[in-house]
Design a protein around this motif. Structure first.
Motif, mmCIF file in Angstrom:
data_model
loop_
_atom_site.group_PDB
_atom_site.id
_atom_site.type_symbol
_atom_site.label_atom_id
_atom_site.label_comp_id
_atom_site.label_asym_id
_atom_site.label_seq_id
_atom_site.Cartn_x
_atom_site.Cartn_y
_atom_site.Cartn_z
ATOM 1 N N ILE A 108 0.883 -1.157 0.000
ATOM 2 C CA ILE A 108 0.000 0.000 0.000
ATOM 3 C C ILE A 108 0.924 1.210 0.000
ATOM 4 N N VAL A 109 0.807 2.056 -1.012
ATOM 5 C CA VAL A 109 1.637 3.243 -1.143
ATOM 6 C C VAL A 109 0.761 4.446 -0.811
ATOM 7 N N TYR A 110 1.125 5.183 0.222
ATOM 8 C CA TYR A 110 0.367 6.357 0.654
ATOM 9 C C TYR A 110 0.951 7.587 -0.032
ATOM 10 N N THR A 111 0.089 8.356 -0.707
ATOM 11 C CA THR A 111 0.541 9.528 -1.454
ATOM 12 C C THR A 111 -0.214 10.777 -1.022
ATOM 13 N N LEU A 112 0.294 11.915 -1.477
ATOM 14 C CA LEU A 112 -0.353 13.195 -1.195
ATOM 15 C C LEU A 112 -1.395 13.554 -2.240
ATOM 16 N N THR A 113 -1.194 13.162 -3.471
ATOM 17 C CA THR A 113 -2.003 13.691 -4.559
ATOM 18 C C THR A 113 -3.150 12.816 -5.004
ATOM 19 N N ASP A 114 -3.105 11.528 -4.761
ATOM 20 C CA ASP A 114 -4.183 10.660 -5.210
ATOM 21 C C ASP A 114 -5.460 11.002 -4.460
ATOM 22 N N THR A 115 -6.608 10.839 -5.111
ATOM 23 C CA THR A 115 -7.871 11.206 -4.476
ATOM 24 C C THR A 115 -8.145 10.376 -3.232
ATOM 25 N N SER A 116 -7.813 9.111 -3.261
ATOM 26 C CA SER A 116 -8.027 8.280 -2.081
ATOM 27 C C SER A 116 -6.837 8.335 -1.132
ATOM 28 N N GLY A 117 -5.710 8.784 -1.614
ATOM 29 C CA GLY A 117 -4.521 8.875 -0.779
ATOM 30 C C GLY A 117 -3.685 7.619 -0.763
ATOM 31 N N THR A 118 -4.145 6.551 -1.422
ATOM 32 C CA THR A 118 -3.385 5.306 -1.459
ATOM 33 C C THR A 118 -3.394 4.692 -2.849
ATOM 34 N N VAL A 119 -2.349 3.924 -3.115
ATOM 35 C CA VAL A 119 -2.261 3.107 -4.317
ATOM 36 C C VAL A 119 -1.893 1.712 -3.837
ATOM 37 N N GLN A 120 -2.666 0.698 -4.239
ATOM 38 C CA GLN A 120 -2.404 -0.678 -3.810
ATOM 39 C C GLN A 120 -1.974 -1.509 -4.997
ATOM 40 N N GLY A 121 -0.988 -2.365 -4.773
ATOM 41 C CA GLY A 121 -0.546 -3.264 -5.821
ATOM 42 C C GLY A 121 0.869 -3.745 -5.579
ATOM 43 N N VAL A 122 1.384 -4.461 -6.570
ATOM 44 C CA VAL A 122 2.737 -5.018 -6.493
ATOM 45 C C VAL A 122 3.707 -3.995 -7.071
ATOM 46 N N VAL A 123 4.748 -3.678 -6.323
ATOM 47 C CA VAL A 123 5.772 -2.741 -6.793
ATOM 48 C C VAL A 123 6.635 -3.488 -7.804
ATOM 49 N N ARG A 124 6.656 -3.011 -9.040
ATOM 50 C CA ARG A 124 7.405 -3.677 -10.106
ATOM 51 C C ARG A 124 8.816 -3.123 -10.266
ATOM 52 N N SER A 125 8.969 -1.801 -10.212
ATOM 53 C CA SER A 125 10.312 -1.238 -10.359
ATOM 54 C C SER A 125 10.360 0.151 -9.732
ATOM 55 N N VAL A 126 11.580 0.542 -9.379
ATOM 56 C CA VAL A 126 11.840 1.877 -8.854
ATOM 57 C C VAL A 126 12.995 2.447 -9.673
ATOM 58 N N GLU A 127 12.694 3.472 -10.451
ATOM 59 C CA GLU A 127 13.695 4.071 -11.335
ATOM 60 C C GLU A 127 13.561 5.574 -11.309
ATOM 61 N N GLY A 128 14.677 6.260 -11.340
ATOM 62 C CA GLY A 128 14.653 7.721 -11.365
ATOM 63 C C GLY A 128 13.925 8.260 -10.158
ATOM 64 N N GLY A 129 12.898 9.061 -10.378
ATOM 65 C CA GLY A 129 12.135 9.650 -9.291
ATOM 66 C C GLY A 129 10.774 9.023 -9.118
ATOM 67 N N GLY A 130 10.571 7.804 -9.661
ATOM 68 C CA GLY A 130 9.246 7.202 -9.575
ATOM 69 C C GLY A 130 9.295 5.701 -9.402
ATOM 70 N N MET A 131 8.115 5.143 -9.218
ATOM 71 C CA MET A 131 7.984 3.696 -9.083
ATOM 72 C C MET A 131 6.767 3.232 -9.863
ATOM 73 N N LEU A 132 6.836 2.007 -10.372
ATOM 74 C CA LEU A 132 5.721 1.417 -11.098
ATOM 75 C C LEU A 132 5.020 0.423 -10.190
ATOM 76 N N VAL A 133 3.692 0.575 -10.069
ATOM 77 C CA VAL A 133 2.881 -0.286 -9.219
ATOM 78 C C VAL A 133 1.812 -0.927 -10.090
ATOM 79 N N GLU A 134 1.753 -2.274 -10.060
ATOM 80 C CA GLU A 134 0.766 -3.015 -10.839
ATOM 81 C C GLU A 134 -0.369 -3.449 -9.912
ATOM 82 N N ASP A 135 -1.610 -3.068 -10.249
ATOM 83 C CA ASP A 135 -2.742 -3.415 -9.391
ATOM 84 C C ASP A 135 -3.293 -4.795 -9.741
ATOM 85 N N ARG A 136 -4.367 -5.194 -9.067
ATOM 86 C CA ARG A 136 -4.937 -6.538 -9.236
ATOM 87 C C ARG A 136 -5.470 -6.790 -10.644
ATOM 88 N N GLN A 137 -5.899 -5.756 -11.333
ATOM 89 C CA GLN A 137 -6.438 -5.915 -12.683
ATOM 90 C C GLN A 137 -5.339 -5.960 -13.735
#
Length: 114
Positions: A54-83
């Motif tokens: 569970i990734v807690y953020t400032l800007t997302d409307t719900s404040g969280t992003v859930q999923g599997v962290v696939r990679s962390v590169e540069g200043g960001g990360m890729l998160v793949e959700d259940r779908q």
């Protein structure tokens, strides 16, 4: 004397939304102060690659992003959700990363209360 609810509804709505706005403003001010901590967040985020989080953020409307962290590169990360959809999350806006909680048998907990 009968009080009309529609007179008090806007005031009540403002009182409920004001603390939320103050939290976001404070979080944005904190973001400006923590520019030097970006490398630390990047190295911490790399520990969660391949794990369901569970990734807690400032800007997302719900404040969280859930999923599997696939990679962390540069200043960001890729998160793949259940779908199977992939989202890019800016590490500057990440306040917390948490591995999805599991019970004693290793199954995911149905509800996460934070």
């Amino acid at each position: 004397m009968k009080m009309d609810w529609w007179i008090w509804a806007p005031l009540l709505l403002c009182l409920l939304l004001l603390p939320r706005r103050q939290r976001r403003t404070a979080a944005a001010a904190h973001l400006k102060r923590r520019k030097g901590e970006d490398l630390a967040m990047k190295s911490l985020a790399k520990q969660f690659i391949g794990k369901e989080c569970i990734v807690y953020t400032l800007t997302d409307t719900s404040g969280t992003v859930q999923g599997v962290v696939r990679s962390v590169e540069g200043g960001g990360m890729l998160v793949e959700d259940r779908q199977g959809q992939t989202q890019a999350v800016n590490l500057e806006y990440v306040t917390r990363i948490r591995e999805f909680p599991r019970n004693k048998k290793g199954k995911k907990k149905p509800a996460v209360l934070d």
